[in-house]
Design an enzyme around this catalytic site. Structure first.
Site, short mmCIF file in Angstrom:
data_model
loop_
_atom_site.label_atom_id
_atom_site.label_comp_id
_atom_site.label_asym_id
_atom_site.label_seq_id
_atom_site.Cartn_x
_atom_site.Cartn_y
_atom_site.Cartn_z
N GLY A 1 0.82 -1.20 0.00
CA GLY A 1 0.00 0.00 0.00
C GLY A 1 0.86 1.26 0.00
N CYS A 2 0.26 2.39 -0.34
CA CYS A 2 1.03 3.62 -0.48
C CYS A 2 1.52 4.15 0.87
CB CYS A 2 0.22 4.68 -1.22
SG CYS A 2 -1.43 4.98 -0.54
N PHE A 3 0.62 4.28 1.86
CA PHE A 3 1.06 4.67 3.20
C PHE A 3 2.07 3.66 3.74
CE2 PHE A 3 -2.90 7.32 4.15
CZ PHE A 3 -2.20 8.51 4.28
#
Length: 324
Positions: free
Chosen positions: A133-135
């Site tokens: 995921g990005c975070f």
């Protein structure tokens, strides 16, 4: 030449993936799947690609035409699609959703696709990759060297602000321009879905980890990018800590440690993560910046593809930040 297909071709991550693959010297795009747009030109959705692609969306993937398929589907749909559409063994898969990121209680052979953590398994014959995921990417890269050296001994406090593209292409009340512009808000404090994969990685590196990750995500009034700011108590001096980070990332192509406090624009439109370290009154302050659509999604997907097929890591990813 790698023949690639895309499932779920109408979203932001698919658009960025197409932009990268069109300019990748070792890739030929075979088809782009979208049931809701079947038959329509890809440029009807991704207008920025006018003059660069003449593909049309299809609702019929032809597996014999591809070596690799990217899943840019909403969370939960990749798993369903794979169950309902048997994919040949020889077709590699890179899934950008969260369907296969977690190992505990799961039965699958997907390698967690954070290259700074799992480059070797991907180089050594993995067939299926679950993109982070990005975070999770920004935060893990901020903490990975500490966990690797068993130095996370106190609770970690994290605030991370993300651009509106992190919410996906489908409009919602909190991504509407008139609401998002000139505005900042928090969401899912302490319970964000990326915490599970972050803790999975940290405990893989530091099995005795027994701390809390206090994560507050923030919606920013900009389109793309993530700035993650983390701090924790630590005894080691800043020189020792910096050397650990430099050593961890010295042979990786996209993660860099800097003496300068980074701006978000230093990484927007690139596949880079830039990390800054500072020791203040016994606390280590870590700043990590990435582009959520590239290093946080499609750029890492292309990076992982390069690893799966034995290409140089940076192939197709020589990108300039859009700082001005």
């Amino acid at each position: 030449m790698i023949r690639a297909g895309i499932i779920g071709g109408a979203g932001y991550t698919a658009g960025e993936l197409l932009r990268l693959l069109i300019n990748h010297p070792d890739v030929e795009i075979a088809w782009i799947h979208s049931t809701s747009n079947a038959g329509n030109p890809v440029t009807d959705v991704h207008q920025g690609l006018i003059g660069e692609t003449y593909h049309r969306f299809t609702d019929t993937p032809v597996w014999e035409d591809v070596d690799l398929v990217f899943f840019c589907t909403p969370h939960g749909q990749s798993r369903t699609f794979i169950k309902e559409n048997p994919i040949p063994e020889n077709v590699k898969i890179i899934d950008l959703s969260n369907d296969f990121r977690l190992k505990e209680g799961e039965e699958h052979d997907f390698v967690y696709g954070l290259p700074e953590l799992n480059r070797k398994p991907m180089v050594r014959g993995a067939k299926h990759v679950a993109n982070p995921g990005c975070f999770a990417t920004a935060i893990q890269l901020a903490l990975l060297p500490l966990a690797k050296n068993h130095l996370i001994k106190s609770d970690v406090h994290i605030t991370a602000i993300t651009g509106s593209t992190g919410a996906g292409v489908k409009p919602s009340a909190t991504s509407h321009y008139s609401w998002r512009n000139d505005n900042v808000s928090i969401y899912k404090p302490f319970r964000h879905q990326h915490l599970a994969e972050i803790m999975q990685t940290l405990r893989e590196l530091q099995p005795d980890l027994d701390v809390e990750l206090n994560f507050v995500p923030v919606r920013g009034c900009f389109s793309r990018g993530i700035m993650a700011i983390a701090y924790l108590d630590i005894d080691e001096d800043i020189e020792t800590i910096r050397n650990l980070y430099e050593e961890t990332y010295s042979d990786h192509s996209f993660t860099f440690v800097t003496d300068k406090q980074p701006d978000l624009k230093d990484v927007v439109n690139t596949n880079k993560c830039i990390i800054h370290l500072e020791k203040i009154d016994g606390k280590l302050l870590i700043t990590s910046v990435i582009d959520n659509l590239l290093k946080g999604a499609s750029g890492t997907a292309v990076h992982n593809m390069n690893l799966l097929f034995g290409l140089s890591e940076r192939t197709g990813l020589y990108l300039k930040p859009s700082a001005f």
